[in-house]
Scaffold this motif. Structure first.
Motif, PDB file in Angstrom:
ATOM      1  N   CYS A 399      24.779  34.199  38.426  1.00 24.82           N
ATOM      2  CA  CYS A 399      25.808  33.587  38.782  1.00 24.82           C
ATOM      3  C   CYS A 399      27.249  33.347  39.185  1.00 24.82           C
ATOM      4  N   ILE A 400      27.343  35.015  38.826  1.00 24.57           N
ATOM      5  CA  ILE A 400      28.750  35.667  38.911  1.00 24.57           C
ATOM      6  C   ILE A 400      28.789  35.208  40.541  1.00 24.57           C
ATOM      7  N   SER A 401      28.114  35.804  41.512  1.00 25.76           N
ATOM      8  CA  SER A 401      27.994  36.175  42.500  1.00 25.76           C
ATOM      9  C   SER A 401      27.715  34.877  43.496  1.00 25.76           C
ATOM     10  N   GLY A 402      26.736  33.925  42.630  1.00 26.12           N
ATOM     11  CA  GLY A 402      26.824  33.094  43.927  1.00 26.12           C
ATOM     12  C   GLY A 402      25.805  32.709  44.883  1.00 26.12           C
ATOM     13  N   ASP A 424      34.401  39.212  37.948  1.00 24.79           N
ATOM     14  CA  ASP A 424      34.133  38.078  37.807  1.00 24.79           C
ATOM     15  C   ASP A 424      35.490  36.420  38.522  1.00 24.79           C
ATOM     16  N   SER A 425      36.009  36.152  39.617  1.00 20.31           N
ATOM     17  CA  SER A 425      36.734  35.752  39.687  1.00 20.31           C
ATOM     18  C   SER A 425      38.799  36.310  39.547  1.00 20.31           C
ATOM     19  N   VAL A 427      38.370  39.032  36.918  1.00 17.75           N
ATOM     20  CA  VAL A 427      38.304  39.658  35.643  1.00 17.75           C
ATOM     21  C   VAL A 427      37.179  40.528  35.757  1.00 17.75           C
ATOM     22  N   ILE A 429      34.249  41.972  34.173  1.00 14.87           N
ATOM     23  CA  ILE A 429      33.174  42.040  32.377  1.00 14.87           C
ATOM     24  C   ILE A 429      31.944  42.799  33.280  1.00 14.87           C
TER      25      ILE A 429
END
Lengths: 436, 500
Positions: A399-402, A424-425, A427, A429
């Motif tokens: 999901c994060i990497s897309g 992630d954009s 941030v 995490i």
């Protein structure tokens, strides 16, 4: 700078955490205030008098007049959560006497303990008694090593596919005896074997190979007097005994350290928090370990994803990674740094070089842009290495990497990549639990 | 299984090993050949130590698997980190009742979620249908991208715009999306397509079609509903088909149902309902879904009557009997069949809650002190079902009108289930019931209910209500939970600048 993750990590249990969160509201407090060093508040409890709650920001130490035996108590947690959510509300205030008294008492205690240590250092050491203590301890370690060596040889003679070699409880038992023999490093190696027997699908290969590593360590220890200083220090660290080295002799590196990855685990009521720090200028990796015995918790002053200006002292060894911070350091207002353009090929080269220097090495950290692709993590150069992840973690990374490359921090142990944290954009995490 | 001769030897036991196998690599040879051999186990272990370093350092990279299509960039801005953290707390079980409100606010703010919060939101929405529309708006391009890769999130594609050929080539979720879109612009084509492929569809998909269509059946759907769905093997298809046919104006099914009702139930002189129960079961009724054999404890005639009444939507009754809506449920009923009539109405209301004249029927239901066990649904859930299709203003108007008729615990339960703030100017009576309960330490409010009730406070009244609560001498556990939830709501609302 306080983050909810830091506060969550020091909560003694889930009930305290929940109660602390519920207390993070002005409704429950008569007075709140703070300055650069300390925050305080008067909590309205069930008693007639409000409770006096204080939190020192440098080490998140708390003091509260409530009768709770939890530490930190819910009032301390509540005050921290409130300060994390609304830092501006805690920037001004005249310290009430009950706060300044506590801060002064803490400072005095610290001075006293420093003075005490100096006094102790200045005192002529009773050479004879110290020698006797050391000999006794070494004797115990030697006994433990002899026992372990015999056990390993016997098992290898019988065959490592035999039931007794595949008995995780027996390895765990040996680990406990190594703790008793004051060789916690060996206990860690044995627990690794116990995990291998329990969980590793490639146990037929891994059990012999890891036993080989352990035996190499025992052999090297037996011949330690023939090695140079760095090797002796490494062996000492691998065995896990107290370091005899002089702190001031350690190599000091000052840098802006990026808090790239952190793993917190509990085993046998001991919490271990391992943090990977990456020096922006020195391009060096450093491993900071903190321990706490349950029910205590670990206060991490450096939140994951922060960049901290600090001096770290590297412990001597064959490939120095382990550090102790020299002083408190202070967090910089900095974004997540751009990754150096390391590739997976580069990581393998670095790992091979590190292993050549230190054959006992397990894992090396990395920080590079990767994308998940099924059972592999792939780099910008189109190369891939296998990784292990639960279904949840795999989904999260997807999901994060897309489908694109994103900065990831993780460990490579020569077999698989294990991600610890990622961007992630903007941030940073965590991808592994930050509480035991 | 390993192929390395040294590892194989140690697995079997070195007591059978006479010499070390040759070094696996030339680089190891000097060290390997220097290992003393007097103790085979020790020699094997030392060689293993070398082999480990060789293996670990000798790993090599693979060709990366081809990168699939990358997720397109989002057009909308990302939600700010504090709001994302709040969402994660909600999804992990803190104040779960607030989640729908948070989703409403976030999607109204025209933002999308960053990737880290997607898995938990999508998993929650997979379990909970009601939060799907807002979730799919928030999931953005990334959500669609991930839904195409993971079948469990395929519902996201249902909401998405799909291609013309999705019915022929798409996954079930995409076919339903096609159906929804086509029904909106060309319902005749949608109905023809359903009829054409009905026999080929799986049972579960036929149920899904009915769920979609039953929400708003159209005249052009009559043919396949009557000819195919009403004769389906699955009851879960037949029942919604009957309910859908009953609300299509002028359908033959509806005509039959009305005539049947007219045969056995009449209004005499506009003053009371008179019932002539059916003497025998007409075999033709079975085709419309009526069952001849009553459940245990119910008389045959009463059972037939109830089913006959149940097939006519309540909003058709004023026209049939020439009554005004407000008179319909207050008219005296045949004392022998009073309850059976009402049970039939309840069934009709359940089958088509949007056609149940809620504003008039709910007051009748609310006044019942003893709820009939044979209704098959409890009072609270039925009221909630009837309130659900209404607009908030109408919903709170009804709640206000019945607030004092209901048992306080049912009224609060209903309000907790509605779990939304009344529009300005309504909800006064029902919120007064809430105030009384909060001030009463013995009020039977559970903590989840207290959290849900905290959602019924309008955003601009939170501060005032918190102050009112702080005036109370001592808060009950429920009131404490109510106050804590209100505070959490207030902090959430502050994450969305546009909201009041």
């Amino acid at each position: 700078m306080l983050t909810p993750d830091q506060i969550t990590a020091i909560a003694p249990d889930a009930a305290s955490l929940k109660a602390g969160r519920d207390l993070a509201t002005p409704r429950k407090w008569q007075v709140t205030g703070g300055d650069a060093e300390v925050i305080w508040g008067l909590a309205m409890g069930s008693g007639k008098e409000p409770y006096q709650t204080r939190v020192a920001l440098a080490d998140l130490a708390t003091k509260c007049s409530c009768p709770s035996r939890k530490f930190p108590c819910k009032h301390g947690l509540g005050l921290m959560f409130m300060a994390a959510g609304n830092p501006a509300g805690f920037e001004t205030g005249e310290r009430p006497p009950w706060v300044s008294e506590w801060i002064d008492a803490r400072a005095a205690r610290e001075e006293k303990s420093v003075a005490g240590a100096e006094e102790k250092a200045a005192k002529p050491v009773d050479e004879k008694a110290a020698e006797k203590r050391r000999a006794k301890r070494e004797g115990r370690v030697e006994e433990g090593i002899a026992l372990l060596q015999q056990a390993v040889l016997d098992l290898t003679r019988e065959g490592l596919a035999s039931a007794s070699a595949r008995d995780a409880a027996a390895w765990e038992n040996l680990a406990r005896r190594m703790v008793d023999a004051q060789a916690p490093g060996l206990a860690g190696a044995l627990r690794h074997l116990s995990d291998t027997v329990l969980r590793d699908a490639a146990v037929d290969d891994e059990l012999p190979l890891e036993l080989g590593r352990l035996y190499l360590l025992l052999q090297a220890h037996a011949r330690r007097d023939t090695f140079d200083e760095a090797t002796r220090a490494e062996l000492q660290a691998q065995l896990g005994g107290r370091s005899t080295e002089d702190e001031s002799m350690r190599e000091a590196v000052e840098d802006d350290w990026f808090v790239a990855g952190r793993r917190v685990e509990e085993r046998d009521r001991l919490i271990t928090s391992g943090t990977w720090l990456y020096g922006k200028r020195s391009r060096r990796w450093a491993r900071l370990l903190r321990f706490a015995a349950v029910p205590q918790t670990i206060a991490e002053p450096w939140p994951l994803g922060a960049t901290v200006k600090a001096t770290l002292r590297f412990q001597a060894g064959l490939y120095p990674l382990r550090v102790m911070p020299d002083g408190e350091g202070f967090p910089l207002m900095a974004a997540v740094p751009a990754c150096d353009e390391e590739t997976l090929e580069g990581l393998l080269d670095r790992y091979a070089a590190a292993l050549a220097a230190n054959p006992f090495l397990r894992a090396l950290p990395f920080l590079m842009r990767l994308r998940p692709g099924g059972a592999f993590l792939c780099d910008a150069a189109g190369r891939a290495l296998p990784w292990t992840a639960s279904a949840d973690l795999a989904l999260k990374m997807e999901c994060i990497s897309g489908g694109g490359l994103v900065p990831v921090c993780g460990e490579w142990d020569g077999r698989t990549l294990r991600p610890l944290a990622m961007e992630d954009s903007g941030v940073w995490i965590p991808l592994v639990p930050q509480q035991p | 299984m390993t192929t390395d001769p040294l590892i194989a030897a140690t697995l079997l036991g070195t007591s059978r090993m006479s010499a070390l196998p040759p070094a696996p690599d030339a680089a190891l040879e000097p060290a390997w050949n220097a290992i003393p051999l007097e103790n085979p186990a020790a020699a094997a272990l030392q060689a293993l130590g070398l082999l480990r370093a060789l293996r670990r350092a000798g790993a090599s990279t693979h060709e990366a698997p081809a990168a699939g299509d990358e997720c397109p960039a989002e057009e909308l801005p990302l939600l700010a980190p504090p709001a994302v953290d709040a969402l994660l707390r909600l999804l992990r079980g803190e104040f779960p009742e607030i989640l729908p409100e948070w989703l409403r606010l976030a999607s109204a703010a025209s933002c999308v979620l960053p990737g880290r919060a997607l898995p938990e939101l999508l998993q929650a929405a997979t379990r909970n249908q009601s939060i799907r529309p807002a979730s799919s708006r928030l999931a953005g391009q990334r959500g669609l991208w991930i839904a195409r890769r993971h079948a469990e999130f395929a519902w996201l594609l249902e909401e998405a715009v799909v291609a013309e050929d999705a019915w022929e080539t798409g996954q079930p979720a995409e076919r339903l999306a096609w159906l929804r879109q086509t029904r909106a612009v060309n319902p005749e084509l949608a109905a023809e397509t359903i009829a054409k492929d009905w026999a080929k569809e799986e049972g579960n998909f036929r149920e899904a079609i009915l769920r979609l269509v039953a929400a708003g059946p159209l005249a052009c759907d009559e043919a396949w509903l009557e000819g195919l769905a009403l004769k389906d093997r699955r009851q879960a298809v037949r029942d919604p088909a009957a309910a859908a046919l009953a609300v299509i104006e002028g359908s033959a099914f509806r005509q039959r149902a009305i005539e049947r009702l007219w045969t056995f139930v009449r209004v005499e002189r506009g003053a009371s309902f008179v019932v002539t129960p059916p003497a025998a079961f007409d075999a033709a009724w079975a085709a419309d879904g009526l069952k001849e054999k009553p459940p245990q404890g119910t008389g045959e005639k009463a059972w037939w009557l109830r089913q006959i009444v149940a097939l006519v939507p309540l909003d058709a009754l004023p026209g049939i009997f020439g009554l005004t809506e407000d008179k319909l449920f207050t008219l005296p009923r045949d004392p022998d069949w009073k309850d059976d009539l009402e049970l039939g109405w309840i069934d009709a209301a359940r089958a088509n809650p949007a056609h149940a004249l809620a504003a008039h029927f709910i007051p009748l239901l609310a006044k019942r002190s003893l709820w009939p066990l044979t209704a098959g649904i409890a009072q609270g859930p039925l009221l909630l079902l009837l309130l659900a299709p209404l607009a908030p203003a109408a919903r709170f108007a009804i709640l206000d009108s019945v607030a004092r008729d209901l048992q306080p615990y049912i009224a609060l339960d209903l309000l907790a289930s509605v779990a939304e703030a009344p529009p300005a100017g309504s909800g006064r009576a029902v919120l007064a019931v809430l105030d009384e309960a909060l001030a009463n330490p013995l009020a039977p409010i559970t903590r989840p209910q207290a959290r849900a009730l905290a959602l019924c406070v309008p955003a601009d009244a939170i501060q005032q209500r918190l102050e009112a609560l702080s005036q109370l001498p001592k808060l009950s556990t429920a009131a404490e939970e109510f106050a804590t939830t209100l505070e959490f709501r207030r902090s959430l609302l502050s994450n969305f600048a546009s909201s009041p």
